[in-house]
Scaffold this motif. Structure first.
Motif, PDB file in Angstrom:
ATOM      1  N   ASP A 155       0.822  -1.657   0.112  1.00 31.42           N
ATOM      2  CA  ASP A 155       0.145   0.064  -0.001  1.00 31.42           C
ATOM      3  C   ASP A 155       0.731   1.318  -0.282  1.00 31.42           C
ATOM      4  N   ALA A 156       0.248   2.284  -0.339  1.00 34.30           N
ATOM      5  CA  ALA A 156       0.918   3.530  -0.223  1.00 34.30           C
ATOM      6  C   ALA A 156       1.656   4.150   1.611  1.00 34.30           C
ATOM      7  N   GLY A 157       1.067   4.038   2.144  1.00 35.22           N
ATOM      8  CA  GLY A 157       1.655   3.264   3.393  1.00 35.22           C
ATOM      9  C   GLY A 157       3.220   3.231   3.395  1.00 35.22           C
ATOM     10  N   ALA A 158       3.821   1.487   2.843  1.00 35.10           N
ATOM     11  CA  ALA A 158       4.584   0.864   2.852  1.00 35.10           C
ATOM     12  C   ALA A 158       5.640   1.267   2.223  1.00 35.10           C
ATOM     13  N   VAL A 159       5.158   1.920   0.931  1.00 35.15           N
ATOM     14  CA  VAL A 159       5.843   3.089  -0.004  1.00 35.15           C
ATOM     15  C   VAL A 159       6.244   3.696   0.407  1.00 35.15           C
ATOM     16  N   ALA A 160       5.681   4.941   0.972  1.00 33.28           N
ATOM     17  CA  ALA A 160       6.184   6.133   1.859  1.00 33.28           C
ATOM     18  C   ALA A 160       6.723   5.921   2.645  1.00 33.28           C
ATOM     19  N   ARG A 161       7.057   4.539   3.854  1.00 31.70           N
ATOM     20  CA  ARG A 161       8.508   3.844   4.937  1.00 31.70           C
ATOM     21  C   ARG A 161       9.878   4.229   4.208  1.00 31.70           C
ATOM     22  N   LEU A 162       8.845   3.614   3.311  1.00 25.99           N
ATOM     23  CA  LEU A 162      10.529   2.794   2.581  1.00 25.99           C
ATOM     24  C   LEU A 162      11.179   3.606   2.209  1.00 25.99           C
ATOM     25  N   ILE A 163      10.577   4.921   1.176  1.00 22.63           N
ATOM     26  CA  ILE A 163      11.176   6.480   0.156  1.00 22.63           C
ATOM     27  C   ILE A 163      11.751   7.075   1.570  1.00 22.63           C
ATOM     28  N   ALA A 164      11.100   7.488   2.456  1.00 21.33           N
ATOM     29  CA  ALA A 164      11.179   8.538   3.409  1.00 21.33           C
ATOM     30  C   ALA A 164      12.795   8.511   4.609  1.00 21.33           C
ATOM     31  N   PRO A 165      13.280   9.321   4.335  1.00 22.21           N
ATOM     32  CA  PRO A 165      14.389   9.185   5.399  1.00 22.21           C
ATOM     33  C   PRO A 165      14.157   8.581   6.766  1.00 22.21           C
ATOM     34  N   PRO A 166      15.328   7.428   7.108  1.00 23.66           N
ATOM     35  CA  PRO A 166      14.633   7.028   8.877  1.00 23.66           C
ATOM     36  C   PRO A 166      15.332   8.010   9.174  1.00 23.66           C
ATOM     37  N   VAL A 167      14.243   8.117  10.781  1.00 26.44           N
ATOM     38  CA  VAL A 167      13.815   8.467  12.058  1.00 26.44           C
ATOM     39  C   VAL A 167      14.845   8.011  13.576  1.00 26.44           C
ATOM     40  N   SER A 168      15.884   9.009  13.575  1.00 33.80           N
ATOM     41  CA  SER A 168      16.268   8.408  15.146  1.00 33.80           C
ATOM     42  C   SER A 168      15.293   8.157  16.179  1.00 33.80           C
ATOM     43  N   PRO A 169      15.703   8.111  16.855  1.00 32.76           N
ATOM     44  CA  PRO A 169      14.571   8.038  18.510  1.00 32.76           C
ATOM     45  C   PRO A 169      14.971   9.388  18.690  1.00 32.76           C
ATOM     46  N   VAL A 170      15.780  10.031  18.870  1.00 33.20           N
ATOM     47  CA  VAL A 170      16.191  11.179  19.313  1.00 33.20           C
ATOM     48  C   VAL A 170      15.213  12.335  18.728  1.00 33.20           C
ATOM     49  N   GLU A 171      15.444  11.785  17.176  1.00 35.55           N
ATOM     50  CA  GLU A 171      14.089  13.411  16.734  1.00 35.55           C
ATOM     51  C   GLU A 171      12.958  12.830  16.719  1.00 35.55           C
ATOM     52  N   ALA A 172      12.388  11.694  16.941  1.00 43.04           N
ATOM     53  CA  ALA A 172      11.514  10.929  17.558  1.00 43.04           C
ATOM     54  C   ALA A 172      10.186  11.652  18.704  1.00 43.04           C
TER      55      ALA A 172
END
Length: 73
Positions: free
Chosen positions: A54-71
Motif C-alpha cells: 500500500d501507499a504507506g509501505a512505500v512511503a516508509r521505504l522512501i522516507a528518510p529514517p527517523v532517529s529515536p531522538v528526532e522521534a
C-alpha cells in the motif's frame, strides 16, 4: 523500390525454407514464454490482482529514517 521488393522476397523465401533445429528450439522457447505470460495474467485476474503493497509501505521505504531522538521531539 527494388531494394524493398527484394527484401520482401527474401523474407518470404526464408519462411518457405525448412526450419533448422535451432529455429525449432527458439520457437519452442517463445511458445513456453507465451504460455507463462498468459498463465501469470490469468492468475492475476483471478486473484483480483490487487497491489502487493500500500501507499504507506512505500512511503516508509522512501522516507528518510527517523532517529529515536528526532522521534521524541
Amino acid at each position: 523500390m527494388n531494394a524493398v521488393l527484394s527484401s520482401i522476397v527474401a523474407f518470404l523465401a526464408a519462411g518457405v525454407r525448412p526450419p533448422t533445429p535451432f529455429a525449432k528450439a527458439i520457437r519452442l522457447v517463445l511458445a513456453i514464454k507465451l504460455v507463462a505470460i498468459v498463465a501469470i495474467g490469468v492468475v492475476m485476474v483471478a486473484s483480483a490482482g490487487g497491489p502487493a503493497v500500500d501507499a504507506g509501505a512505500v512511503a516508509r521505504l522512501i522516507a528518510p529514517p527517523v532517529s529515536p531522538v528526532e522521534a521524541g521531539r
